[in-house]
Design a protein around this motif. Structure first.
Motif, PDB file in Angstrom:
ATOM      1  N   CYS A  11      11.972   2.334  -3.194  1.00  0.00           N
ATOM      2  CA  CYS A  11      11.464   2.373  -4.567  1.00  0.00           C
ATOM      3  C   CYS A  11      12.614   2.249  -5.570  1.00  0.00           C
ATOM      4  CB  CYS A  11      10.652   3.645  -4.808  1.00  0.00           C
ATOM      5  SG  CYS A  11       9.059   3.615  -3.941  1.00  0.00           S
ATOM      6  N   GLU A  12      13.709   2.927  -5.283  1.00  0.00           N
ATOM      7  CA  GLU A  12      14.887   2.809  -6.142  1.00  0.00           C
ATOM      8  C   GLU A  12      15.444   1.386  -6.074  1.00  0.00           C
ATOM      9  OE1 GLU A  12      19.376   4.682  -6.613  1.00  0.00           O
ATOM     10  OE2 GLU A  12      17.951   5.677  -5.277  1.00  0.00           O
ATOM     11  N   LYS A  23       2.258   4.963  -7.041  1.00  0.00           N
ATOM     12  CA  LYS A  23       1.211   3.974  -6.756  1.00  0.00           C
ATOM     13  C   LYS A  23       1.587   3.133  -5.535  1.00  0.00           C
ATOM     14  CE  LYS A  23      -1.704   0.485  -8.906  1.00  0.00           C
ATOM     15  NZ  LYS A  23      -2.896   0.895  -8.221  1.00  0.00           N
ATOM     16  N   PHE A  24       2.853   2.738  -5.461  1.00  0.00           N
ATOM     17  CA  PHE A  24       3.334   1.969  -4.313  1.00  0.00           C
ATOM     18  C   PHE A  24       3.084   2.731  -3.013  1.00  0.00           C
ATOM     19  CE2 PHE A  24       6.759   1.160  -1.257  1.00  0.00           C
ATOM     20  CZ  PHE A  24       6.620  -0.206  -1.064  1.00  0.00           C
ATOM     21  N   HIS A  25       3.462   4.017  -2.976  1.00  0.00           N
ATOM     22  CA  HIS A  25       3.272   4.812  -1.766  1.00  0.00           C
ATOM     23  C   HIS A  25       1.792   4.978  -1.416  1.00  0.00           C
ATOM     24  CE1 HIS A  25       7.546   6.018  -2.152  1.00  0.00           C
ATOM     25  NE2 HIS A  25       7.443   5.900  -0.853  1.00  0.00           N
ATOM     26  N   THR A  26       0.955   5.156  -2.415  1.00  0.00           N
ATOM     27  CA  THR A  26      -0.485   5.269  -2.165  1.00  0.00           C
ATOM     28  C   THR A  26      -1.021   3.975  -1.557  1.00  0.00           C
ATOM     29  OG1 THR A  26      -0.773   6.854  -3.952  1.00  0.00           O
ATOM     30  CG2 THR A  26      -2.734   5.628  -3.268  1.00  0.00           C
ATOM     31  N   GLU A  27      -0.638   2.857  -2.148  1.00  0.00           N
ATOM     32  CA  GLU A  27      -1.146   1.566  -1.675  1.00  0.00           C
ATOM     33  C   GLU A  27      -0.599   1.187  -0.306  1.00  0.00           C
ATOM     34  OE1 GLU A  27      -3.647  -0.140  -3.011  1.00  0.00           O
ATOM     35  OE2 GLU A  27      -3.756   1.505  -4.441  1.00  0.00           O
ATOM     36  N   ILE A  28       0.684   1.449  -0.085  1.00  0.00           N
ATOM     37  CA  ILE A  28       1.270   1.061   1.206  1.00  0.00           C
ATOM     38  C   ILE A  28       0.648   1.854   2.346  1.00  0.00           C
ATOM     39  CG2 ILE A  28       3.287   2.571   1.380  1.00  0.00           C
ATOM     40  CD1 ILE A  28       4.869  -0.047   2.054  1.00  0.00           C
ATOM     41  N   LYS A  29       0.295   3.109   2.073  1.00  0.00           N
ATOM     42  CA  LYS A  29      -0.322   3.935   3.116  1.00  0.00           C
ATOM     43  C   LYS A  29      -1.744   3.490   3.440  1.00  0.00           C
ATOM     44  CE  LYS A  29       2.649   7.820   2.150  1.00  0.00           C
ATOM     45  NZ  LYS A  29       2.785   9.116   1.521  1.00  0.00           N
ATOM     46  N   SER A  31      -2.396   0.256   3.540  1.00  0.00           N
ATOM     47  CA  SER A  31      -2.210  -1.095   4.067  1.00  0.00           C
ATOM     48  C   SER A  31      -1.962  -1.071   5.573  1.00  0.00           C
ATOM     49  CB  SER A  31      -1.018  -1.756   3.376  1.00  0.00           C
ATOM     50  OG  SER A  31       0.203  -1.236   3.884  1.00  0.00           O
ATOM     51  N   SER A  32      -1.785  -2.248   6.125  1.00  0.00           N
ATOM     52  CA  SER A  32      -1.447  -2.377   7.547  1.00  0.00           C
ATOM     53  C   SER A  32       0.029  -2.705   7.723  1.00  0.00           C
ATOM     54  CB  SER A  32      -2.305  -3.472   8.186  1.00  0.00           C
ATOM     55  OG  SER A  32      -1.994  -4.727   7.602  1.00  0.00           O
ATOM     56  N   VAL A  33       0.836  -2.387   6.731  1.00  0.00           N
ATOM     57  CA  VAL A  33       2.250  -2.751   6.784  1.00  0.00           C
ATOM     58  C   VAL A  33       2.939  -2.190   8.021  1.00  0.00           C
ATOM     59  CG1 VAL A  33       3.178  -0.848   5.395  1.00  0.00           C
ATOM     60  CG2 VAL A  33       4.346  -3.044   5.407  1.00  0.00           C
ATOM     61  N   ALA A  34       2.557  -1.028   8.485  1.00  0.00           N
ATOM     62  CA  ALA A  34       3.188  -0.443   9.676  1.00  0.00           C
ATOM     63  C   ALA A  34       3.020  -1.361  10.884  1.00  0.00           C
ATOM     64  CB  ALA A  34       2.601   0.937   9.965  1.00  0.00           C
ATOM     65  N   ASP A  35       1.875  -2.015  10.980  1.00  0.00           N
ATOM     66  CA  ASP A  35       1.626  -2.928  12.095  1.00  0.00           C
ATOM     67  C   ASP A  35       2.283  -4.282  11.899  1.00  0.00           C
ATOM     68  OD1 ASP A  35       0.013  -1.262  13.748  1.00  0.00           O
ATOM     69  OD2 ASP A  35      -1.620  -1.522  12.314  1.00  0.00           O
ATOM     70  N   ASP A  36       2.689  -4.586  10.676  1.00  0.00           N
ATOM     71  CA  ASP A  36       3.273  -5.884  10.368  1.00  0.00           C
ATOM     72  C   ASP A  36       4.792  -5.912  10.514  1.00  0.00           C
ATOM     73  OD1 ASP A  36       0.727  -6.790   9.786  1.00  0.00           O
ATOM     74  OD2 ASP A  36       0.904  -6.375   7.647  1.00  0.00           O
ATOM     75  N   ASP A  65       2.775  11.622   5.799  1.00  0.00           N
ATOM     76  CA  ASP A  65       1.451  11.321   5.231  1.00  0.00           C
ATOM     77  C   ASP A  65       1.011   9.874   5.455  1.00  0.00           C
ATOM     78  OD1 ASP A  65       1.317  13.969   4.218  1.00  0.00           O
ATOM     79  OD2 ASP A  65       2.497  13.335   2.482  1.00  0.00           O
ATOM     80  N   TYR A  66       1.595   9.223   6.447  1.00  0.00           N
ATOM     81  CA  TYR A  66       1.200   7.856   6.771  1.00  0.00           C
ATOM     82  C   TYR A  66       0.865   7.830   8.269  1.00  0.00           C
ATOM     83  CZ  TYR A  66       1.398   2.706   6.657  1.00  0.00           C
ATOM     84  OH  TYR A  66       1.105   1.364   6.731  1.00  0.00           O
ATOM     85  N   PRO A  67      -0.380   8.169   8.632  1.00  0.00           N
ATOM     86  CA  PRO A  67      -0.735   8.348  10.036  1.00  0.00           C
ATOM     87  C   PRO A  67      -0.553   7.108  10.906  1.00  0.00           C
ATOM     88  CG  PRO A  67      -2.663   8.620   8.615  1.00  0.00           C
ATOM     89  CD  PRO A  67      -1.486   8.409   7.718  1.00  0.00           C
TER      90      PRO A  67
END
Length: 140
Positions: A11-12, A23-29, A31-36, A65-67
């Protein structure tokens, strides 16, 4: 893009405000970014070579907080058949060598020889560094 980041915190690095960061953290969690997330293009071969020479243990941190994060990391790394340890406290991990791209981890020290994997965001660290995992093979 990450190749231009000069600090570890994403973020920095992206210059996000506190509100944008939340907002970024809410949206990324959501998303499927972890699988990508993929290994660096050269990493598969390099890690495979390391596994032939060293007892390799992956030490990585979960994303609070990102299961989806831990199962995605497990799927990414299971092909190497090495143990995976999840911790934000890498300084308590025992071993001979710890390779990490986070300067604070290496600079903070631990019961291992810390080697920094060079990335744009850690260029100011004076720690011992390598540019490729292949360089670890020379340490045996």
């Amino acid at each position: 893009p990450p190749t231009t980041w000069s600090v570890w915190d994403h973020c920095e690095a992206m210059g996000l405000s506190e509100t944008e960061s939340a907002k970024f953290h809410t949206e990324i969690k959501r998303s499927s970014v972890a699988d990508d997330i993929k290994l660096f293009p050269e990493a598969f071969g390099q890690v495979f070579q390391l596994v032939q020479v060293f007892k390799v243990v992956f030490v990585t941190a979960h994303w609070p907080d990102y299961p989806a994060w831990v199962p995605a990391r497990d799927r990414l790394l299971k092909r190497f058949h090495c143990p995976i340890v999840y911790t934000h406290h890498k300084n308590v991990i025992s071993g001979d060598i710890l390779v990490d791209d986070k300067a604070q981890t290496i600079d903070g020290g631990g019961p291992w020889r810390g080697i920094l994997l060079t990335r744009p965001w850690n260029s100011t660290s004076m720690s011992e560094r390598i540019d490729s995992l292949n360089e670890v093979l020379r340490l045996k």
